[in-house]
Design a protein around this motif. Sequence first.
Motif, PDB file in Angstrom:
ATOM      1  N   ASP A 145      48.766  35.352  45.858  1.00  0.00           N
ATOM      2  CA  ASP A 145      48.347  36.539  45.120  1.00  0.00           C
ATOM      3  C   ASP A 145      47.167  37.180  45.839  1.00  0.00           C
ATOM      4  N   ALA A 146      47.484  38.044  46.774  1.00  0.00           N
ATOM      5  CA  ALA A 146      46.454  38.639  47.625  1.00  0.00           C
ATOM      6  C   ALA A 146      45.415  39.388  46.791  1.00  0.00           C
ATOM      7  N   PHE A 147      45.849  39.928  45.677  1.00  0.00           N
ATOM      8  CA  PHE A 147      44.918  40.728  44.878  1.00  0.00           C
ATOM      9  C   PHE A 147      43.739  39.892  44.394  1.00  0.00           C
ATOM     10  N   LEU A 148      44.025  38.767  43.776  1.00  0.00           N
ATOM     11  CA  LEU A 148      42.942  37.940  43.246  1.00  0.00           C
ATOM     12  C   LEU A 148      42.045  37.430  44.371  1.00  0.00           C
ATOM     13  N   ILE A 149      42.654  37.023  45.477  1.00  0.00           N
ATOM     14  CA  ILE A 149      41.863  36.579  46.630  1.00  0.00           C
ATOM     15  C   ILE A 149      40.941  37.700  47.086  1.00  0.00           C
ATOM     16  N   ALA A 150      41.494  38.907  47.142  1.00  0.00           N
ATOM     17  CA  ALA A 150      40.735  40.051  47.649  1.00  0.00           C
ATOM     18  C   ALA A 150      39.639  40.481  46.686  1.00  0.00           C
ATOM     19  N   VAL A 151      39.732  40.009  45.441  1.00  0.00           N
ATOM     20  CA  VAL A 151      38.692  40.361  44.474  1.00  0.00           C
ATOM     21  C   VAL A 151      37.622  39.274  44.428  1.00  0.00           C
ATOM     22  N   VAL A 152      38.049  38.033  44.217  1.00  0.00           N
ATOM     23  CA  VAL A 152      37.098  36.954  43.981  1.00  0.00           C
ATOM     24  C   VAL A 152      36.323  36.599  45.256  1.00  0.00           C
ATOM     25  N   GLY A 153      37.032  36.502  46.370  1.00  0.00           N
ATOM     26  CA  GLY A 153      36.369  36.121  47.629  1.00  0.00           C
ATOM     27  C   GLY A 153      35.226  37.055  47.979  1.00  0.00           C
ATOM     28  N   PRO A 154      35.521  38.328  48.214  1.00  0.00           N
ATOM     29  CA  PRO A 154      34.439  39.265  48.546  1.00  0.00           C
ATOM     30  C   PRO A 154      33.364  39.362  47.483  1.00  0.00           C
ATOM     31  N   SER A 155      33.748  39.141  46.228  1.00  0.00           N
ATOM     32  CA  SER A 155      32.750  39.189  45.160  1.00  0.00           C
ATOM     33  C   SER A 155      31.704  38.098  45.359  1.00  0.00           C
ATOM     34  N   LEU A 193      28.573  30.514  37.422  1.00  0.00           N
ATOM     35  CA  LEU A 193      29.112  31.850  37.132  1.00  0.00           C
ATOM     36  C   LEU A 193      30.540  31.996  37.647  1.00  0.00           C
ATOM     37  N   PHE A 194      30.749  31.638  38.901  1.00  0.00           N
ATOM     38  CA  PHE A 194      32.069  31.872  39.497  1.00  0.00           C
ATOM     39  C   PHE A 194      33.084  30.808  39.082  1.00  0.00           C
ATOM     40  N   LEU A 195      32.641  29.587  38.884  1.00  0.00           N
ATOM     41  CA  LEU A 195      33.591  28.551  38.454  1.00  0.00           C
ATOM     42  C   LEU A 195      34.174  28.898  37.092  1.00  0.00           C
ATOM     43  N   HIS A 196      33.315  29.306  36.175  1.00  0.00           N
ATOM     44  CA  HIS A 196      33.816  29.700  34.862  1.00  0.00           C
ATOM     45  C   HIS A 196      34.647  30.975  34.966  1.00  0.00           C
ATOM     46  N   GLY A 197      34.234  31.870  35.824  1.00  0.00           N
ATOM     47  CA  GLY A 197      34.985  33.109  36.002  1.00  0.00           C
ATOM     48  C   GLY A 197      36.374  32.844  36.547  1.00  0.00           C
ATOM     49  N   ILE A 198      36.459  32.009  37.554  1.00  0.00           N
ATOM     50  CA  ILE A 198      37.762  31.701  38.151  1.00  0.00           C
ATOM     51  C   ILE A 198      38.652  30.981  37.141  1.00  0.00           C
ATOM     52  N   LYS A 199      38.049  30.079  36.376  1.00  0.00           N
ATOM     53  CA  LYS A 199      38.816  29.378  35.353  1.00  0.00           C
ATOM     54  C   LYS A 199      39.386  30.386  34.361  1.00  0.00           C
ATOM     55  N   ARG A 205      46.140  34.087  33.930  1.00  0.00           N
ATOM     56  CA  ARG A 205      47.363  34.107  34.735  1.00  0.00           C
ATOM     57  C   ARG A 205      48.443  33.238  34.078  1.00  0.00           C
ATOM     58  N   LYS A 206      48.032  32.054  33.643  1.00  0.00           N
ATOM     59  CA  LYS A 206      48.987  31.171  32.969  1.00  0.00           C
ATOM     60  C   LYS A 206      49.556  31.849  31.728  1.00  0.00           C
ATOM     61  N   GLY A 207      48.662  32.485  30.956  1.00  0.00           N
ATOM     62  CA  GLY A 207      49.092  33.165  29.741  1.00  0.00           C
ATOM     63  C   GLY A 207      50.119  34.240  30.044  1.00  0.00           C
TER      64      GLY A 207
ATOM     65  N   GLU B 184      42.559  50.108  37.735  1.00  0.00           N
ATOM     66  CA  GLU B 184      42.657  49.578  36.377  1.00  0.00           C
ATOM     67  C   GLU B 184      42.682  48.055  36.413  1.00  0.00           C
ATOM     68  N   ARG B 185      43.529  47.516  37.266  1.00  0.00           N
ATOM     69  CA  ARG B 185      43.635  46.056  37.368  1.00  0.00           C
ATOM     70  C   ARG B 185      42.358  45.462  37.931  1.00  0.00           C
ATOM     71  N   TYR B 186      41.769  46.166  38.878  1.00  0.00           N
ATOM     72  CA  TYR B 186      40.532  45.671  39.490  1.00  0.00           C
ATOM     73  C   TYR B 186      39.426  45.532  38.445  1.00  0.00           C
ATOM     74  N   ALA B 187      39.232  46.587  37.663  1.00  0.00           N
ATOM     75  CA  ALA B 187      38.182  46.554  36.639  1.00  0.00           C
ATOM     76  C   ALA B 187      38.448  45.437  35.636  1.00  0.00           C
ATOM     77  N   GLU B 188      39.701  45.290  35.202  1.00  0.00           N
ATOM     78  CA  GLU B 188      40.045  44.237  34.257  1.00  0.00           C
ATOM     79  C   GLU B 188      39.754  42.850  34.846  1.00  0.00           C
ATOM     80  N   THR B 189      40.074  42.710  36.118  1.00  0.00           N
ATOM     81  CA  THR B 189      39.912  41.403  36.761  1.00  0.00           C
ATOM     82  C   THR B 189      38.448  40.988  36.861  1.00  0.00           C
ATOM     83  N   ILE B 190      37.598  41.872  37.359  1.00  0.00           N
ATOM     84  CA  ILE B 190      36.197  41.459  37.484  1.00  0.00           C
ATOM     85  C   ILE B 190      35.540  41.378  36.120  1.00  0.00           C
TER      86      ILE B 190
END
Lengths: 213, 213
Positions: A145-155, A193-199, A205-207, B184-190
């Motif tokens: 899922d490139a999207f999540l990687i591209a959001v969380v990593g750079p964040s 912060l990030f561990l809880h965020g990623i969880k 995602r599971k939901g 939209e997805r980006y804002a929701e994700t972060i």
Amino acid sequence: MKERGSSDPKKRILAAAISLFAQKGFAAVGVREIAAEAGVNIAMISYYFEGKVGILKEIMEEFFRRYFLVFEGVDDESKTPEACVRGLIHNIVNFVRENTELTMVSYNELPLDLPEIAELKAEKIADMIQRISGLVLRMGLDPKDAFLIAVVGPSLISTIFTNFRLRPVMKHVFPFKFDDAYYERYAETIATLFLHGIKGLAEERKGKKRSTK
Amino acid sequence: MKERGSSDPKKRILAAAISLFAQKGFAAVGVREIAAEAGVNIAMISYYFEGKVGILKEIMEEFFRRYFLVFEGVDDESKTPEACVRGLIHNIVNFVRENTELTMVSYNELPLDLPEIAELKAEKIADMIQRISGLVLRMGLDPKDAFLIAVVGPSLISTIFTNFRLRPVMKHVFPFKFDDAYYERYAETIATLFLHGIKGLAEERKGKKRSTK
DNA sequence: CTCCTTGACAAACGTTTGTTTAATTTTTAT
DNA sequence: ATAAAAATTAAACAAACGTTTGTCAAGGAG
């Protein structure tokens, strides 16, 4: 002027350039200023680096060379993924702390589109993402899922780097002492912060997956 | 050259400067380049702005003027604090999207220590923190705890801003279409990322308080 | 010794930098 | 219509830019 430590002129130029670029930015620093700070003749810059951008190129290469080591063996399967992430964050914070100016130069000039380094950057970043994909999987996210990687990593990266980048401004706003205790607490805090965020993202995602079945 | 829309020369200079500064950075852009892009005589820059840094000063003032509006009435007590944070994040993302170049200039040149703007920045940032302290309290954090504020706040901001800042690099790494759906997805994700993260920090704080009693 | 490479230097290269000047046009007010 | 004010211009300013030149000293190889 300052006659930096080493007797090797090339190293002295590099050290002076890193310091000056970190303070004022690449474009705002002249080669004369670098030469003076390094206690070296101007011509030596073109001699050793083939011009001003050559210095920046070597700086960024040196940065990535050292930076990659931080990710070496970070996905230790004998530890929980949470412990790995916590360790990684500590390592990154310590790395930036010990290589502040080098990191700031590389990070600040990243968006700059000098064609001579443009290719280098994208390649290195793609490489870096590859290295943490295993850990990402173990944290409950889909590494495809490139999207999540591209959001969380750079964040995460921008969080840490910006903490150093805005230090001059923040010093006027917050009265902290930036000592060992500060950095220890800082690393722990953003790890939480990030561990809880990623969880939270993993659960979401599971939901979603369950509901689309 | 480009003869930007407005007929007001001052506005044309400002628009040209924002665009060029965003692309190359303040120091790398010359006044002649700005004048050409604005379709205006070079002398007009000193005439209207009293020099090159005068342009940057006005740009940053304009940025903060608009940026503050995003935080206006963000702590709506009729909504849950989670909904407020989610709304705030959406607003910030949309703001940066609609003012990308203006934001990039201001954000990129923030660490730059031009004495003429140094005072401005710290003041504005301190002001901003004040505005969200109520929301911070309702999220379960202590607004008096400067440390957590100084970590979480800049982390969120840097996350969003850096997403735009590194766009040129990221385009080479991730093949996204940056359309409405993406943002939209980006804002929701972060929002999810930080809401869960803050909750985690709040719980940790409660745990610590209980254990020291 | 001579030959050749390397390192270091002062000096100058032609451009470009941000700013200012003085003259001129355009606009505004009387 | 006329005078004052504001807007715009081309030209010039010294200073700084990144790079290159030619020269000279040092050191090793043959």
